[in-house]
Design a protein around this motif. Sequence first.
Motif, mmCIF file in Angstrom:
data_model
loop_
_atom_site.group_PDB
_atom_site.id
_atom_site.type_symbol
_atom_site.label_atom_id
_atom_site.label_comp_id
_atom_site.label_asym_id
_atom_site.label_seq_id
_atom_site.Cartn_x
_atom_site.Cartn_y
_atom_site.Cartn_z
ATOM 1 N N VAL A 154 -4.739 -4.458 -5.653
ATOM 2 C CA VAL A 154 -4.324 -4.990 -4.632
ATOM 3 C C VAL A 154 -4.843 -3.981 -3.812
ATOM 4 C CG1 VAL A 154 -2.954 -6.486 -3.190
ATOM 5 C CG2 VAL A 154 -2.471 -7.181 -5.204
ATOM 6 N N SER A 155 -4.147 -2.997 -3.530
ATOM 7 C CA SER A 155 -4.572 -1.857 -2.484
ATOM 8 C C SER A 155 -6.113 -1.788 -2.911
ATOM 9 C CB SER A 155 -4.204 -0.682 -2.523
ATOM 10 O OG SER A 155 -3.291 -0.595 -3.893
ATOM 11 N N PHE A 209 5.298 7.015 0.001
ATOM 12 C CA PHE A 209 5.966 6.787 -1.195
ATOM 13 C C PHE A 209 5.104 5.880 -1.801
ATOM 14 C CE2 PHE A 209 10.686 7.924 -0.566
ATOM 15 C CZ PHE A 209 10.779 9.065 -0.723
ATOM 16 N N ASP A 210 4.278 5.862 -3.060
ATOM 17 C CA ASP A 210 3.688 4.862 -3.677
ATOM 18 C C ASP A 210 4.352 3.702 -3.004
ATOM 19 O OD1 ASP A 210 2.042 6.811 -4.933
ATOM 20 O OD2 ASP A 210 2.978 6.557 -6.712
ATOM 21 N N THR A 214 0.959 -0.956 -0.039
ATOM 22 C CA THR A 214 -0.150 -0.641 -0.112
ATOM 23 C C THR A 214 0.631 1.264 0.259
ATOM 24 O OG1 THR A 214 -1.728 -1.516 1.106
ATOM 25 C CG2 THR A 214 -1.477 1.715 1.205
ATOM 26 N N GLY A 215 1.725 1.066 1.215
ATOM 27 C CA GLY A 215 2.760 2.504 0.668
ATOM 28 C C GLY A 215 4.364 2.183 1.507
ATOM 29 N N ILE A 216 5.025 2.931 0.994
ATOM 30 C CA ILE A 216 6.809 2.549 1.421
ATOM 31 C C ILE A 216 6.781 3.697 1.983
ATOM 32 C CG2 ILE A 216 9.183 3.302 0.574
ATOM 33 C CD1 ILE A 216 7.895 1.753 -1.919
ATOM 34 N N GLY A 230 -1.741 -5.743 7.187
ATOM 35 C CA GLY A 230 -1.890 -5.252 6.636
ATOM 36 C C GLY A 230 -3.027 -5.099 5.280
ATOM 37 N N THR A 231 -2.219 -4.586 3.825
ATOM 38 C CA THR A 231 -2.515 -4.711 2.834
ATOM 39 C C THR A 231 -2.608 -6.650 2.470
ATOM 40 O OG1 THR A 231 -2.522 -3.141 1.808
ATOM 41 C CG2 THR A 231 -2.046 -5.323 0.414
#
Length: 313
Positions: free
Chosen positions: A202-203, A38-39, A20-22, A124-125
């Motif tokens: 996915v996200s 970040f993405d 989902t994110g960095i 999480g995801t």
Amino acid sequence: MTTLSVPQTAPVLALDAGQTGIRAELRAGGAVVASQEFDGVLTDRPVIPQLARAAVEALSGVEPGDRPSVLAVGSSGLTDDMRAEELLQLTREAGIGHVRLAHDSITSYLGALGNVTGVVTAAGTGVVTLAVGTRDVARVDGWGHLLGDAGSGFWIGRAALDAVMRAHDGRGPQTALTPLALEEFPDLEAAYMVLQADEHKVSRIASWGRTVAELAKTDEVCREISARAGRELACSALAGLSRVGEDQRPDPALSTVGKVFSSPWIADAFREAVLARHSQARIVPAHGTALDGAALLPTVAPEDALATHIRTA
């Protein structure tokens, strides 16, 4: 290469890379100096270049003299052929001289429990469970949305949309999820094609996990999805304890991290399933996050059980 531990106060760029994110943090003297987001990582594409881009961008606004030489990364989507040496090569021009790279199960564990025996389930995801015994380390699940990740945000979101389609077909009970699904997919029967074409599917599907959590108080379908998720997550934790011999302890330590566990319905189902097997189990709050765990990677000594699971360059 000899693995050396680094003092916890040494400057480090820590990355927690999920689907989902960095999240990136520059830490020095034990304090956070700067942070960025970040993405997320796209696991169907080369992961190491994505991590390198995030690291380089995170350092782009830092004066060369203030840049850390150590990059510590916990990431989902790592496979055995992904090497710390490649990440070092791609970030060397940004000032990085040393890399510590590990699966996010390792960093979630370090952030939650530290370097002690027990089990940590991070949801999480995706989801992954790591169990650490006196000698053995075992990973449970974390096999991606196609083959695993049982109880994860994606798993919950997919179950939510599955429930919507079942209600639409008359194969399942009506649910408060349906009106919300219609807002996003006015033509429900075309929803699967819309999602298949979305590179961020996915996200996007995982985002329905939040909706399930919000509706669980009043919607029976959402409560049942949440309870099933909690039991799946407990199943992974219990399997991990068994694989490393910690199930022989009267009071094994367990911890959970990730937004999925913010749902009381999921957390309660997890606790109930664990205590049904180990009545004296210690389910302890996480000491920190996966990002905290990433920052701790350089401090793991060569003799520690987790050292063999950390890639170095």
